[in-house]
Design an enzyme around this catalytic site. Structure first.
Site, mmCIF file in Angstrom:
data_model
loop_
_atom_site.group_PDB
_atom_site.id
_atom_site.type_symbol
_atom_site.label_atom_id
_atom_site.label_comp_id
_atom_site.label_asym_id
_atom_site.label_seq_id
_atom_site.Cartn_x
_atom_site.Cartn_y
_atom_site.Cartn_z
ATOM 1 N N HIS A 9 0.820 -1.207 0.000
ATOM 2 C CA HIS A 9 0.000 0.000 0.000
ATOM 3 C C HIS A 9 0.858 1.264 0.000
ATOM 4 O O HIS A 9 1.913 1.314 0.612
ATOM 5 C CB HIS A 9 -0.931 0.007 1.211
ATOM 6 N N ASN A 10 0.388 2.256 -0.736
ATOM 7 C CA ASN A 10 0.981 3.594 -0.778
ATOM 8 C C ASN A 10 2.338 3.663 -1.465
ATOM 9 O O ASN A 10 3.015 4.688 -1.391
ATOM 10 C CB ASN A 10 1.104 4.198 0.638
#
Lengths: 338, 338, 338
Positions: free
Chosen positions: C248-249
């Site tokens: 994620h991210n």
């Protein structure tokens, strides 16, 4: 090796002159030459177009029957007399442009709602679980089981008494008897190859196949990519654990064992009976002999002879690796008092 | 532990004499003894056949209630008095031959077009996305969600308020409440085990289960194999990231955290609250205590006590590993001038 | 960044007082404040609730437009004047409690038998293979191919001339043109994040998205997780091999190449044209420049500037790594006689 028309539909022919014109490349030889196939330089036959790229220094092989080549400047001098050629900064891009005009992957035309195609040949003894999809041209032998939501692509040949696990996908592959694919195995996807092109990096096309011989087992979520132009081959009774990656053009012998997270790069060759511990990685084009053992977590960048046992990253003979580990431990740490 | 008939259909009984005859093995004891089950030697009960192979030196356990054993020469002397036995060069092959005659995996008989079996028990509050397949005998509790193209195999038990992700597959498993399986998770496939047989290497059969306790999460494309004869168990609130491999007979405690590419080999035990960084590998049969930390990329080949922090390959206490790295760097490189 | 309502249905508003009461937390500020959104502290806007946890020493950013924060004791002093806040031992748990009341992932409400939703917008030129499922709100552009048993989640936007491979799953994602997902790719699953809560460890909620720009390729069985609140982004022409994990991210630039088993932890940033060999791992929050090369099997724990070539675990400049390997080999092994 000719492109297998069970997997790639032939679209006709293309003249060398048209190809040169469309790609803005220089042409040397007969512009009316009809191209009907694509191949590696080593395995080209009459009608085929091959390519040579790279620095012009690595070993190459050119089949004298090949009809034409695309090359970069560095490789012009290596073209045998009498073979027409195109010169381009991007030989693989030109070759790929020809490929797209000559063949179309049948899996990109498989659509519609008929999950089990009437144009597949499925033995009446085959059991098919719910949700499985079987494409036109697929052939499935007696006693084979197809799991729920598995996908068998166009033209795929599967032998007798196989188990194709749930959610597995199989494309561009010839599969023997008693083969087992566990859940989520991915057979015959395009390999990872990125080539420079006039608009930036492009995916290299893959027109080869996967061959799984009798009694091969492929673990859950493992991947076996199809060859670029030739085949990726796994020999009889070779067993692959879960979450392994076998890249394009790899050739594994018989009874090779590979534990989880094994990663075999493109064009690697491994001999019969070799055993790979968990998380072994092998760099592209490396040759490993028969009866070799590679310890878990090895990263191999060199060829290994028959019967050796290696470990470490970069991998070396196991005794040497262990000696280095022990020596470092002894010298780097404060001595314990007796 | 008896074979769970929700996952493996019993086919009847087999006499010890028949088995010896069919596999060309020597029989010592009552040829009319009726075998009705298979098991590990340690967990066999009345009616069960177990096996002993290997060099006859490693520690073994034999349940005195077991009805019969198959052993190789090296293990004959270890058979308790009064237990009938078969001697074979290939004990697991003979044991597997019996297994096939006594049980049939129900998932190999699940076929037809009915995606959601009328013989599954699905709570009316369960939401099922398109393409999901649910086999006969499966039980799914209130509030659970089944994602698109997920596959729930025969006899699988799923509790309440679970989320089974899209394209996930679940076989031979008992799943608690609030369990989450992300997309492509593979629960309950056969483990990787290759055993010698008279015609060469064979896949060892796996008749165990997977148990996922409440609040377990399994990441995308991760695999949890079922046990060989016993169970693979993940304790409450244990969380597994994407692309991890958990082999047969592994037992993870509660609140174990495992980052991506974690690979846990067969029969490993890990205590509560232990944390594994990315790409940690653990060799088979290793025991790891509670509250242990393993740094990313560790390769562990030894047992670890509670509360330790280790790293490196082969893994060692973190401080020692860092000391060795620093010492090597200092000594191997030319000194910088102040 | 506001939660994208194409993927998460807004459920209304919640007052700060209610949230404090329901979670048994202390409230400082206007109890009638209406919360309508959730976000990271850095990207919150009017109506949003953010959070701060950790030891209060790491760098943070707080958008002054954010309406409220949940913090632990260690972070109270860092709250800008005038922003109402809740104090809790478990800031992410309180934040997650608000999230569940404010938004519901649409994919958890996608159910029924209609494999291709009448509420999806699919260009008439799109070819869809058998068994594919397309959810309400999905938009699929001209010339795109959807493979057998692929799953396209609610609200997913896919551009033109893409190939979504068989059995691939796509959720919470915006996908450009000419994107290729190979078989079994997992796009947009929740990231791996475990947060403490009053009843023990809980999965952290993920309300972000995945953005795949034009000409991105994702290999078979690779995973790209959606952001926690912001986006996971892969730039144009970035190519990912099989069995890779992108958490994620993560933000990858253009034309990044990642070979098999690459593992990129949360919030890593990688610049344009960087190349990762097989099995490279990168620890969370690390920044890698443009044009960097990382050798196969590297484990990177530090930032790297543009143009560097590194290798080893922990990774260091390639020359230094090779010098250390050579020095150890020379000193640890017995000298060969000339």
């Amino acid at each position: 090796m000719p492109v297998d028309v069970r997997f790639f539909a032939p679209l006709g022919s293309l003249s060398l002159g048209e190809l040169a014109k469309q790609t803005g490349s220089g042409l040397f030889g007969d512009e009316d030459l009809k191209l009907t196939g694509i191949s590696s330089a080593a395995n080209g036959r009459r009608g085929d177009l091959g390519f040579l790229d790279g620095d012009g220094k690595s070993a190459i092989e050119i089949n004298p029957d090949i009809s034409a080549l695309v090359v970069n400047d560095a490789n012009v001098a290596r073209i045998p007399d009498g073979i027409p050629y195109i010169i381009s900064k991007f030989p693989r891009h030109v070759h790929g442009t020809a490929a797209v005009k000559l063949f179309r992957p049948r899996h990109l035309d498989w659509h519609g709602e008929s999950a089990i195609s009437p144009d597949a040949t499925v033995d009446e003894s085959v059991k098919i679980a719910p949700g499985a999809a079987i494409a036109p041209g697929a052939v499935i032998g007696a006693g084979t089981f197809i799991g729920a939501n598995a996908v068998i692509g166009p033209g795929v040949q599967i032998g007798r008494n196989c188990v194709i696990g749930p959610a597995a996908t199989v494309f561009c592959a010839l599969i023997g008897d008693h083969v087992r694919l566990l859940s989520g195995a991915r057979i015959g996807e395009a390999g990872f190859g990125v080539m420079p092109g006039p608009s930036g990096a492009e995916d290299a096309p893959h027109y080869g196949r996967v061959v799984l011989q009798d009694h091969v087992t492929i673990g859950a979520n493992s991947c076996v990519d199809r060859g670029a132009f030739d085949d990726t081959i796994l020999g009889e009774r070779t067993r692959i654990d879960n979450l392994c990656q076998i890249a394009h053009n790899v050739v594994l012998g018989r009874s090779v064992l590979m534990a989880a997270f094994g990663g075999i790069s493109g064009s690697v060759q491994i001999g019969d009976g070799t055993m790979l511990g968990g998380r072994v990685g092998i760099a592209d084009h490396v040759k490993v002999g028969e009866g070799v053992s590679l310890a878990a977590s090895s990263g191999l960048f060199r060829n290994i002879e028959d019967g050796e046992t290696w470990g470490g990253t970069p991998a070396k003979p196991l005794r040497q690796w262990m000696r280095e580990i022990a020596w470092l431990q002894k010298n780097a740490n404060p001595k314990k008092k007796g």
